[in-house]
Motif scaffolding. Structure first.
Motif: not given
Length: 327
Positions: A226-247
């Motif tokens: 659950s904390e990982l999903l929170d952190a993922v949301a926080e990451l995506l609220n600051n960055w639009t990931l590229g193909a390498r980061e998505d992978a």
């Protein structure tokens, strides 16, 4: 009041040394933690379980405001505050395990990492106690763009793509009200700033380092799913990931415990995705992660309550929050 102040001082949710909180309002992650401290379990005084979901996209003070039931017009009109229904997995669709998706996704796409975000959100605002009103769902769209000099702009608009052109409920004021679709809630420009702390720091594009990066975002708790999903949301609220980061992110998610494949879904923006569900039994919540089946990009995260809570007027199946990230 002394009890609340002691809790805040010990938790220190907004440390002065953290550059993420300089010259800007609290983000959703910080607001959620603040409200969990104010309205959640107090170990020394209350035996009740922590209420993870008592939070609002407004200011922390707005959580305690009286919420009015708003309608578009007349007593026979459908309430403008109706909560979105949970996403439904397509019957007969084949679930794709995360490790298989991770093997399928490549880092050779053309999408590049971009600082900034474009996200559509639906968030439930709750009140409790005497005079409390029914929950309301607040839709908004947020666009953040960074410039070469380190400055950035943030535009927040009240809009709901489910009902284009219809009035939108917002809590931008102390009391929720309806505004025109596309109404600008805020438009801010921030001066140049740099930080080497996540989520402002540039995210890495290999799984091991990205996992450590996400762990650093959520410093107050052990990094469970659950904390990982929170952190993922926080990451995506600051960055639009590229193909390498998505992978790399799909590989990190594939190692998460309890995140089971559920099948194909169509998200709230009409995009096809694969759903992965985590049952957060400790907080009576169901968390659904939606990934693009081709690129592995995160399309959305939905949080749904799984147990009725009469105190806050929520029922099992109510969508507490949903974020849909766009490119």
């Amino acid at each position: 009041m002394a009890d609340e102040l002691d809790i805040l001082r010990r938790a220190n949710p907004v440390p002065a040394t953290d550059p993420r909180f300089h010259d800007r309002p609290l983000d959703q992650h910080a607001q959620r933690r603040l409200n969990r401290l104010l309205h959640g379990e107090r170990r020394s005084t209350s035996p009740r379980p922590l209420r993870r979901w008592v939070w609002s996209v407004g200011t922390a003070a707005a959580v305690g405001a009286v919420v009015l039931t708003l309608t578009l017009s007349g007593s026979t009109t459908t309430p403008a505050v109706a909560a979105p229904r949970p996403l439904i997995v397509e019957a007969g669709s084949t679930p794709v395990p995360l490790d298989r998706l991770a093997d399928r996704v490549t880092a050779s796409g053309s999408q590049r990492l971009v600082q900034g975000t474009h996200v559509q959100t639906w968030s439930m605002s709750l009140t409790s106690g005497p005079g409390a009103r029914p929950p309301i769902t607040l839709p908004a769209e947020r666009v953040v763009r960074w410039k070469a000099d380190g400055s950035h702009t943030e535009l927040v608009v009240a809009t709901d793509p489910r009902h284009p052109g219809r009035p939108v409920v917002t809590d931008a004021d102390p009391v929720p009200r309806t505004v025109e679709d596309g109404h600008v809630l805020s438009r801010r420009t921030y001066p140049p700033s740099w930080s080497d702390a996540p989520p402002v720091a540039r995210p890495p594009h290999d799984a091991e380092r990205l996992r450590a990066y996400l762990d650093e975002i959520d410093r107050l708790e052990a990094m469970g799913t659950s904390e990982l999903l929170d952190a993922v949301a926080e990451l995506l609220n600051n960055w639009t990931l590229g193909a390498r980061e998505d992978a790399a992110l799909v590989r990190v998610l594939a190692d998460a415990k309890g995140l089971r494949p559920a099948g194909a879904v169509t998200d709230r923006l009409g995009r096809q995705g694969q759903a992965y569900v985590y049952e957060d039994t400790a907080h009576s919540a169901r968390r659904m992660l939606v990934l693009d089946p081709r690129s592995g990009a995160v399309l959305g995260i939905e949080d749904t309550v799984t147990k009725d809570d009469p105190e806050y007027g929520v029922k099992a199946g109510d969508v507490m929050s949903y974020s849909a990230w766009m490119r």
